[in-house]
Write an enzyme that holds these catalytic residues in place. Structure first.
Site, PDB file in Angstrom:
ATOM      1  N   HIS A  28      -2.202  16.695  -1.238  1.00  0.00           N
ATOM      2  CA  HIS A  28      -2.573  17.745  -0.281  1.00  0.00           C
ATOM      3  C   HIS A  28      -4.064  17.632  -0.012  1.00  0.00           C
ATOM      4  O   HIS A  28      -4.862  17.367  -0.918  1.00  0.00           O
ATOM      5  CB  HIS A  28      -2.242  19.131  -0.823  1.00  0.00           C
ATOM      6  CG  HIS A  28      -2.437  20.220   0.190  1.00  0.00           C
ATOM      7  ND1 HIS A  28      -1.604  20.407   1.271  1.00  0.00           N
ATOM      8  CD2 HIS A  28      -3.397  21.184   0.302  1.00  0.00           C
ATOM      9  CE1 HIS A  28      -2.024  21.418   2.000  1.00  0.00           C
ATOM     10  NE2 HIS A  28      -3.115  21.913   1.435  1.00  0.00           N
TER      11      HIS A  28
ATOM     12  N   CYS B 296      -0.918  18.819   6.595  1.00  0.00           N
ATOM     13  CA  CYS B 296      -2.249  18.879   5.972  1.00  0.00           C
ATOM     14  C   CYS B 296      -3.153  17.728   6.409  1.00  0.00           C
ATOM     15  O   CYS B 296      -4.278  17.947   6.869  1.00  0.00           O
ATOM     16  CB  CYS B 296      -2.111  18.946   4.453  1.00  0.00           C
ATOM     17  SG  CYS B 296      -1.498  17.440   3.652  1.00  0.00           S
TER      18      CYS B 296
ATOM     19  N   HIS C  74      -6.813  24.818   5.845  1.00  0.00           N
ATOM     20  CA  HIS C  74      -5.789  23.801   5.646  1.00  0.00           C
ATOM     21  C   HIS C  74      -4.461  24.225   6.265  1.00  0.00           C
ATOM     22  O   HIS C  74      -4.224  25.406   6.552  1.00  0.00           O
ATOM     23  CB  HIS C  74      -5.599  23.491   4.155  1.00  0.00           C
ATOM     24  CG  HIS C  74      -4.991  24.617   3.356  1.00  0.00           C
ATOM     25  ND1 HIS C  74      -4.120  24.411   2.320  1.00  0.00           N
ATOM     26  CD2 HIS C  74      -5.139  25.970   3.433  1.00  0.00           C
ATOM     27  CE1 HIS C  74      -3.750  25.569   1.793  1.00  0.00           C
ATOM     28  NE2 HIS C  74      -4.359  26.529   2.448  1.00  0.00           N
TER      29      HIS C  74
END
Length: 369
Positions: free
Chosen positions: A332, A284, A344
């Site tokens: 995240h 990420c 993402h």
């Protein structure tokens, strides 16, 4: 009835080995079987016999929904460990840079100390050659007034140089002691950071192995259904996110944000990879770092540290290019592309994809430039 997958067959054919920067220092792992959640949740036959019948009962197997929930939890825990791993590696890099700086400073200080020592040695040798005769006696024995005055001035200068050399040598010795103490602290810090990185790496690999073991408890049909649900959860409506239509990005706030958004969307379909920063796979924070790097902006490596880069913006102020952080620990990060969508790198087995901005618990957002 659908057949179970053969033991040892890969559940994630696209999964890449976890080989991130800094791995060369990692110590060999100790042997032993990996504890898996499947071992905890899928026991064999019950040891207790049923009253009156004496027949052993098997514990009920968890259903696909329960397995999916446990796999989601394991992947989230692995992502948290991955971000801690990146942070530990950043600490390793910082300690290495500081240790190099201290080492160079110590070398320079040692050179200066040696110069002072040579100066003091030359003065001592000159005194020895004069048979230890006091300077005032040498002056008194001079028959030439000019020579007398020249020698007097030279001795004054020599005395000043000797005093300067002695003071300089003492100063360099103190500097060296301080640099050596600093080097010892940095070495300890470096060792600790490397140990933390190794521990977090082991945690990631363990969580991934547990998720793999859980996936192996499902039938082939159940596995395909679970993976298909992952694809549908992205809002693509297909099991092949790379071929799915993308959400049209809204106009970015500036050329850099536009460049970051364009780059991130260009990575859709590429695999997720633990510790990966591209160009073939991403995690990420590796994706958001690479996207903004393409726009000429350097971001830190971890999602937590990226949250401090730029200006905080609220949920209703989001613009394309903004970084969106999820979960209480900001573990995240995604890149906002406009129209309520993000892009993402979410988890193993799922390529880089677009998703609704509210598909995860929103925590914060920043605008790098």
């Amino acid at each position: 009835m659908a057949q179970h997958r053969k033991p040892g067959s890969p559940s994630y054919p696209w999964r890449r080995p976890f080989a991130a920067p800094g791995a060369a220092h990692r110590k060999p792992r100790s042997g032993g079987a990996v504890r898996t959640t499947a071992t905890l949740t899928l026991a064999g036959a019950a040891s207790a016999a049923v009253a009156g019948g004496g027949t052993a009962l098997a514990d009920p197997q968890p259903g696909p929904d329960q397995v999916r929930s446990e796999i989601d939890t394991l992947h989230h825990e692995a992502e948290q460990a991955t971000e801690r791993y990146h942070a530990a590696n950043e600490a390793v890099a910082r300690a290495e840079r500081e240790l190099e700086r201290v080492s160079l400073a110590a070398d320079s200080s040692t050179d200066r100390l040696n110069e002072y020592r040579r100066a003091l040695g030359s003065h001592a040798a000159a005194q020895y050659r004069a048979a230890g005769m006091p300077p005032e006696v040498q002056l008194a024995l001079s028959s030439d007034p000019d020579t007398y005055l020249a020698r007097a001035a030279a001795m004054d200068r020599s005395g000043d140089r000797q005093a300067d050399a002695l003071t300089g040598a003492q100063r360099q010795l103190r500097d060296l002691e301080q640099l050596r103490a600093e080097a010892a602290e940095l070495t300890e810090e470096l060792t600790g950071a490397r140990d933390r990185a190794d521990a977090e790496r082991d945690t990631v690999e363990t969580k991934l192995a547990e998720a793999e073991a859980l996936l192996e408890t499902l039938t082939e049909r159940e596995r395909q259904r679970l993976l298909s649900q992952d694809a549908h959860a992205a809002g693509t409506g297909t099991a092949a996110p790379a071929a799915a239509p993308l959400a049209a990005p809204a106009p970015a706030a500036g050329p850099r944000a536009q460049a970051a958004t364009t780059f991130a969307l260009g990575q859709v379909g590429k695999p997720y990879g633990w510790g990966a920063t591209g160009p073939d796979a991403y995690d990420c924070s590796g994706l958001t770092q690479a996207a903004w790097s393409a726009a000429g902006v350097a971001l830190p490596r971890t999602s937590q540290s990226q949250s401090g880069a730029g200006t905080r913006v609220s949920r209703d102020q989001l613009a394309p290019g903004d970084l969106v952080f999820y979960y209480p620990g900001l573990t995240h990060v995604a890149l906002y592309i406009g129209n309520g969508q993000i892009v993402h790198a979410s988890r193993p087995g799922t390529p880089v994809r677009t998703a609704p901005v509210d598909s995860m618990p929103f925590a914060a957002a920043t605008r790098p430039a």
